[in-house]
Scaffold this active site. Structure first.
Site, PDB file in Angstrom:
ATOM      1  N   ASP A 170      -6.968  -2.086   4.841  1.00  0.00           N
ATOM      2  CA  ASP A 170      -6.524  -3.200   5.677  1.00  0.00           C
ATOM      3  C   ASP A 170      -5.212  -2.846   6.374  1.00  0.00           C
ATOM      4  O   ASP A 170      -4.184  -2.631   5.727  1.00  0.00           O
ATOM      5  CB  ASP A 170      -6.339  -4.445   4.799  1.00  0.00           C
ATOM      6  CG  ASP A 170      -6.158  -5.718   5.605  1.00  0.00           C
ATOM      7  OD1 ASP A 170      -5.627  -5.656   6.729  1.00  0.00           O
ATOM      8  OD2 ASP A 170      -6.540  -6.793   5.099  1.00  0.00           O
ATOM      9  N   HIS A 201      -9.372  -4.662   7.902  1.00  0.00           N
ATOM     10  CA  HIS A 201      -9.222  -6.079   8.213  1.00  0.00           C
ATOM     11  C   HIS A 201     -10.312  -6.513   9.192  1.00  0.00           C
ATOM     12  O   HIS A 201     -10.628  -5.802  10.144  1.00  0.00           O
ATOM     13  CB  HIS A 201      -7.847  -6.278   8.849  1.00  0.00           C
ATOM     14  CG  HIS A 201      -7.352  -7.684   8.855  1.00  0.00           C
ATOM     15  ND1 HIS A 201      -6.719  -8.253   7.782  1.00  0.00           N
ATOM     16  CD2 HIS A 201      -7.392  -8.630   9.815  1.00  0.00           C
ATOM     17  CE1 HIS A 201      -6.383  -9.489   8.077  1.00  0.00           C
ATOM     18  NE2 HIS A 201      -6.784  -9.750   9.309  1.00  0.00           N
TER      19      HIS A 201
END
Length: 232
Positions: A170, A201
């Protein structure tokens, strides 16, 4: 048919525009869908409609209604991503939790649905954590929630089930933040964390460049089973 409902704020001063979809029969429960920083766009509407197809009333509030009502942005367009990041900087999560509480009240009292869950993405993932700590939501799920590592002290207030999906690559939640989340939450009896190795993400976006099909299907199947267990 989908509709936009004006949900009164807790103090009665304003109203939160909320996209609502309903199942064909009586709802088995309700699920609040908290958007990313891109508004109640096509992807969020699709998530609501998918939940209603599974028998749930679904409700997605316009989280930026106080200063940028009605925005719909595309994260795959750089200028719109930058616009969204600007709105993120203006957003007050403490007010956002109050909006969620107002929506819980509306669902239970006006829509007549007793069990209420919540699923949130990105900023909405953070709000899922905050709602679990600060409201009586029956069950919450957060996808790639940001800044949760800075709120670990609130975990002691979480009494109902919380599920967090964490992609290990992420770009908005670095490895040290992920480690802090695991260190602070893994032993909590009401919280479950799932890691998604190598995913970034936005991997469970309904569509677009960020979606990872296998990862999204796995995370979504876990979310569906979680709500089936805790909401009915």
């Amino acid at each position: 048919m989908p509709e936009t409902v004006q949900v009164p704020e807790l103090d009665g001063q304003g109203a939160i525009p909320t996209y609502v979809t309903r199942p064909q029969g009586p709802p088995r429960a309700a699920i609040i869908v908290i958007p990313e920083i891109f508004g109640v766009n096509e992807g969020i509407r699709k998530k609501c409609e998918d939940w209603s197809a599974k028998g749930y009333l679904a409700a997605a509030p316009d989280i930026f209604w106080r200063f940028a009502p009605g925005i719909e942005l595309n994260p795959d367009i750089e200028a719109e991503m930058q616009e969204a990041l600007g709105y993120f900087g203006q957003y007050d999560p403490d007010l956002g939790v109050k909006d969620i509480e107002a929506l819980i009240h509306w669902i239970r009292r006006e829509a007549g649905v007793a069990k209420v869950g919540l699923v949130g993405f990105c900023l909405g993932g953070k709000m899922a954590y905050m709602a679990a700590a600060r409201t009586d939501i029956d069950a919450s799920v957060g996808y790639y929630g940001v800044m949760i590592d800075q709120m670990l002290n609130e975990s002691k207030a979480i009494a109902n089930p919380l599920l967090l999906h964490i992609p290990t690559a992420d770009g908005f939640v670095p490895a040290e933040a992920q480690k802090a989340m695991h260190d602070g939450l893994d032993d909590h009896p009401r919280i479950t964390l799932h890691d998604y190795e190598g995913l970034d993400h936005g991997f469970a976006a309904a569509s677009g460049n960020r979606r990872d099909e296998a990862g999204a299907q796995l995370a979504d199947s876990r979310t569906e089973a979680f709500f089936a267990e805790h909401l009915g």
